[in-house]
Enzyme design. Structure first.
Site: not given
Length: 384
Positions: A176, A306, A359
């Site tokens: 990730d 982010y 994931h």
């Protein structure tokens, strides 16, 4: 604390915070839901009510806290930011230092099932000294106190951490956002990083017609899945990447909201063969991760990571291919990596594809991830 001091650390969440969490969960104002909608429109209220009830009444945070505190933990200040990390040394004198970097929504908890097999492997398998940091802004390395914590800056902080621990040559593993930070480490500290192992590596089409024409059927399916993610599953990323402060107000005030925000990803990103998040990831481990986000009040700084990634022009600027050997493990769900694209940006020397897990392989299929880490680092020489 001086800038170079490394201080032992133990997690000790105040009882008042536990009481406040339970009170807030019990006072949740629940929304209704459209009949028959399932998960298509987000987390079903009926599912979330049950999970939040378990969190409030049955989940044992102290047991999770004690489990984490059984491992050596430390904090240090790097570039003005507190950095929390686990440091577990192998008894093997030939062990390789390995930095494990979690993603979102993750924490140092992700790697607990990898610690024993990597530090105390069987005969013939490589051993590792493990350094497992909380990413700046996440968990006990948060909140961040200033802007500018890009992936490159985080990578530089991790390089300083490894130097501070006297590790001259080391490997990196991450998924990730850890699969962004790992390669960044290979660029900022190439003379010390022996290899980078990544899962959930993001690869982008090159635009070369020859590359597109050569795509296999599986690779074409991955491109379709990536487009579906961008079109239908990336709202969380757009919100955190553009208006982190706004979404933080909701997540910091409501533990049920924080739970929904995170558990949705454990549903959508784990192995599609599993019906519910807790079928893929242990329910207590999942709730312990959400609890860390809640108790550390890091919704704002996590969302900010982010924003930094979205607005870091240098990250997206063209650059020469990386030189550090890189191994990639591709799992089934929410993993869109395509080798021919990866090779344009990374020095790919190892590539594995698995047909279970998703994931979060460190949580879902730790044995497969452990085995692939071993195989990759076996292929590297640490003598040069």
């Amino acid at each position: 604390m001086t800038n170079n001091e490394i201080t032992p650390f133990q997690i000790a969440v105040p009882q008042s915070d536990l009481d406040d969490l339970r009170n807030r969960l019990q006072r949740t104002r629940w929304t209704d839901e459209l009949p028959g909608a399932g998960w298509e429109r987000g987390v079903p209220a009926s599912y979330l009510r049950d999970l939040a009830g378990y969190w409030a009444e049955k989940f044992d945070w102290r047991a999770q806290e004690s489990m984490l505190n059984a491992y050596p933990q430390f904090t240090t200040v790097i570039d003005g930011q507190r950095l929390h990390f686990l440091h577990i040394r192998s008894a093997r004198t030939d062990a390789t230092p390995l930095l494990l970097v979690h993603g979102w929504p993750g924490s140092v908890l992700d790697f607990l099932d990898l610690i024993e097999p990597l530090t105390a492997p069987g005969a013939g398998e490589p051993a590792f000294h493990l350094v497992i940091p909380s990413v700046p802004g996440f968990g006990f390395s948060g909140p961040i106190t200033e802007t500018g914590w890009t992936d490159t800056r985080i990578a530089a902080a991790f390089a300083e951490l490894m130097a501070r621990l006297d590790y001259d040559r080391y490997g990196v593993q991450g998924g990730d956002i850890g699969a962004f930070i790992g390669p960044a480490l290979g660029r900022v500290d190439a003379e010390h990083v022996i290899g980078i192992h990544a899962n959930a590596l993001v690869t982008f089409p090159t635009g070369d017609p020859a590359d597109m024409a050569a795509l296999t059927e599986t690779e074409q399916e991955r491109l379709k899945a990536m487009k579906n993610f961008q079109d239908d599953m990336s709202a969380y990323m757009q919100l955190q990447g553009t208006r982190p402060q706004t979404i933080a107000h909701a997540l910091a005030d409501s533990p049920t909201g924080q739970l929904a925000w995170i558990v949705e990803k454990y549903k959508e990103w784990t192995d599609a063969a599993k019906d519910l998040p807790e079928d893929a990831v242990d329910r207590d481990r999942l709730l312990a991760t959400v609890s860390i986000y809640w108790f550390t009040d890091t919704a704002r700084s996590v969302a900010n990571s982010y924003y930094e990634r979205f607005h870091d022009a240098s990250m997206w600027a063209p650059k020469p291919p990386a030189t550090v050997p890189t191994g990639v493990a591709v799992f089934t769900t929410a993993d869109y990596a395509i080798r021919r694209f990866a090779e344009k940006a990374h020095n790919i020397t190892h590539w594995s594809e698995f047909y279970q897990g998703g994931h979060f392989p460190a949580l879902e299929v730790p044995d497969l991830l452990t085995g692939d880490i071993r195989e990759f680092f076996k292929s590297l020489s640490t003598d040069d």
